[in-house]
Design a protein around this motif. Sequence first.
Motif, PDB file in Angstrom:
ATOM      1  N   LYS A  42      -4.668  37.307  46.882  1.00  0.00           N
ATOM      2  CA  LYS A  42      -5.626  38.383  46.521  1.00  0.00           C
ATOM      3  C   LYS A  42      -6.635  37.968  45.374  1.00  0.00           C
ATOM      4  O   LYS A  42      -6.666  36.822  44.925  1.00  0.00           O
ATOM      5  N   THR A  43      -7.731  38.932  45.172  1.00  0.00           N
ATOM      6  CA  THR A  43      -8.661  38.531  44.409  1.00  0.00           C
ATOM      7  C   THR A  43      -8.313  38.140  43.037  1.00  0.00           C
ATOM      8  O   THR A  43      -8.911  37.145  42.452  1.00  0.00           O
ATOM      9  N   LEU A  44      -7.083  38.692  42.401  1.00  0.00           N
ATOM     10  CA  LEU A  44      -6.792  38.118  41.216  1.00  0.00           C
ATOM     11  C   LEU A  44      -6.129  36.645  41.095  1.00  0.00           C
ATOM     12  O   LEU A  44      -6.190  36.008  40.126  1.00  0.00           O
TER      13      LEU A  44
ATOM     14  N   LEU B 259      -9.859  30.085  39.048  1.00  0.00           N
ATOM     15  CA  LEU B 259     -11.197  29.885  38.559  1.00  0.00           C
ATOM     16  C   LEU B 259     -10.773  29.786  36.837  1.00  0.00           C
ATOM     17  O   LEU B 259     -11.716  29.044  36.347  1.00  0.00           O
ATOM     18  N   ASP B 260     -10.003  30.550  36.225  1.00  0.00           N
ATOM     19  CA  ASP B 260      -9.648  30.306  35.063  1.00  0.00           C
ATOM     20  C   ASP B 260      -8.931  29.006  34.649  1.00  0.00           C
ATOM     21  O   ASP B 260      -9.216  28.463  33.605  1.00  0.00           O
ATOM     22  N   TYR B 261      -8.105  28.726  35.751  1.00  0.00           N
ATOM     23  CA  TYR B 261      -7.453  27.419  35.704  1.00  0.00           C
ATOM     24  C   TYR B 261      -8.393  26.278  35.488  1.00  0.00           C
ATOM     25  O   TYR B 261      -8.178  25.340  34.770  1.00  0.00           O
TER      26      TYR B 261
ATOM     27  N   TYR C 208     -16.045  27.135  43.466  1.00  0.00           N
ATOM     28  CA  TYR C 208     -16.179  28.532  44.167  1.00  0.00           C
ATOM     29  C   TYR C 208     -16.898  28.619  45.560  1.00  0.00           C
ATOM     30  O   TYR C 208     -16.509  29.589  46.517  1.00  0.00           O
ATOM     31  N   ARG C 209     -17.806  27.686  45.735  1.00  0.00           N
ATOM     32  CA  ARG C 209     -18.502  27.755  47.102  1.00  0.00           C
ATOM     33  C   ARG C 209     -17.458  27.553  48.080  1.00  0.00           C
ATOM     34  O   ARG C 209     -17.647  28.026  49.278  1.00  0.00           O
TER      35      ARG C 209
ATOM     36  N   ILE D 211     -16.184  38.811  43.382  1.00  0.00           N
ATOM     37  CA  ILE D 211     -16.012  37.748  42.549  1.00  0.00           C
ATOM     38  C   ILE D 211     -17.441  36.946  42.274  1.00  0.00           C
ATOM     39  O   ILE D 211     -17.791  36.620  43.329  1.00  0.00           O
ATOM     40  N   LYS D 212     -17.934  37.247  41.110  1.00  0.00           N
ATOM     41  CA  LYS D 212     -19.276  36.669  40.877  1.00  0.00           C
ATOM     42  C   LYS D 212     -19.217  35.033  40.800  1.00  0.00           C
ATOM     43  O   LYS D 212     -18.219  34.401  40.328  1.00  0.00           O
TER      44      LYS D 212
END
Length: 403
Positions: free
Chosen positions: A122-124, A130-132, A156-157, A180-181
Motif C-alpha cells: 500500500k501507499t504507506l 522512502l523514510d528508510y 522513487y523513479r 506520493i510526491k
Amino acid sequence: MAKGSIEKRGKNSWRLTVELGYDAQGEREFERKTIRIEDPELLRAPRRLKNYLDDELVKFKMEIESGHYIRPEKLTFSKFIEKWTAKFVELELEEKTKISYKFHTERRILPYFKDMHMEKIKTLHITDYLDYLRTPEASLNKSGKPLGSATIVYNYRVLRSIFAKALEWRVLKENPMTGIKKPREDDIKEMEVYDEEEIELLFAALQDEPSHLRILVTLAVTTGMRRAELSGLEWKNIDLVNGTIDIKQTVPLFKDGQPVIKGPKNKQSKRQIALASSVVDELKLYRSEWVKMKLQLGDKWAGNDREFIFCRTNGIPCDPGLLTKRWIAFHRKHGLKPIRLHDLRHTSISWMIYKKVHSKAIAKRAGHTDTKMLEIYGHIFESVDKAAANVFDDMVKPAKRKA
C-alpha cells in the motif's frame, strides 16, 4: 491442451476460464482470469474481437501449462520484479538506464519488499520505504553516511515504473504510488565552472601535455560537447576544411568489453558545431600524429573501419570513464580547481553567455532543447555582474552639495 472458455462479464470485460481437471476429492478445478478491452475500434469489430479473445485464451492456457502463470493475489514482489525486468527493463530501456534500474532495484528495493504480495503493498509501505532510505541502515556501508537525495529520487523513479507496469498489466487494481510526491533534491551539488583566470591557467597547463589530452580538454571547453559525444567522435565527423563537427553518435558506455554506439541524446543533440580556427589548427596537428599511430599498429589495429579520435592503442574507442580519469589526473597534476569533466561543458556555455552570444545560438550549439535550460547558468562569472553594474554609472549623477 486444456479446455477453455470465454464469458462476457461486463461492457468491456471478459472472463477466461481454463479447466485443470479434478482435485484429490474429485472436484473439478478451474483457473480464471478477467481481461478488459479499452480499444473502441476493437470493441466495434466482432470478428477481430473474437480473434483477439481466442488468442488471449490460448496464451492463458500456455502460461498455465508451462507453470509460468501466477495468480495476481499470490504474486510476490520478487516474482513480479522478474517479469518486470524481463518484459520491460531488458526489452524497452536503453543500456545505461537498464543498468541503473537493475542496480537500484537489486541494491535496496528488492531486499526491502522481497516477500510481500503485490496486492498487499500500500501507499504507506512506499512512504515507509522512502523514510528508510534516509536512515544510516540504507547506506549499506560501514560509514553510515546518509544517501544523497539524488539516489532517493532515483529509487522513487524506479518504484514508479514498477507499480505503473503492475497496474498496466492488471496485476494491481490501484497504484500505491498515487499521491506520493517526488522527494526533494535538497543536496544537489551546484555546478562549477572555471572563470577567466582559471581558464587561462587551464590552457597554460595544457601546453606541454600530450596532444590527445590537449584536444580532449580543448574540445570540451570550446564546443561544450558531452562526455559520451566526445567518446563517440570519429574523424569522419570532423570537417577540417570548413571547420565543423557533426554530432551523430555517442558512446555512453561499454558492454562486454565493446562500445555501445547509439544516436545523440535527442533531436537537438544531433547538431553541427563550428570550430574556432585555432582549434582546427590543433586538430590538424593531432590528425597527423593519429594517422602515424594507426599506420604503426598495422595488423594490431582492432578498430576495423572506425576511426575514433580518442581511442586506445589498439583503435578501440576510449570509454567515457577513461576520459574522466585522464581529466582528473591532469587537473590534479597542475593543481587546478577540481571540477568534473562535464563541468567543462558548463564552462563553455557560461563563457558564451559572458561573451553575450545570443541565447538561441548557445542552445543550438550545446544541443539543448530550448533556451530555458540556460537559466541554470545564473551564477556565471563575477565580472559579468560587475559589468552589469557599470552600465548604471551614466544614470546616477553625484549629488550637488551646498557649500
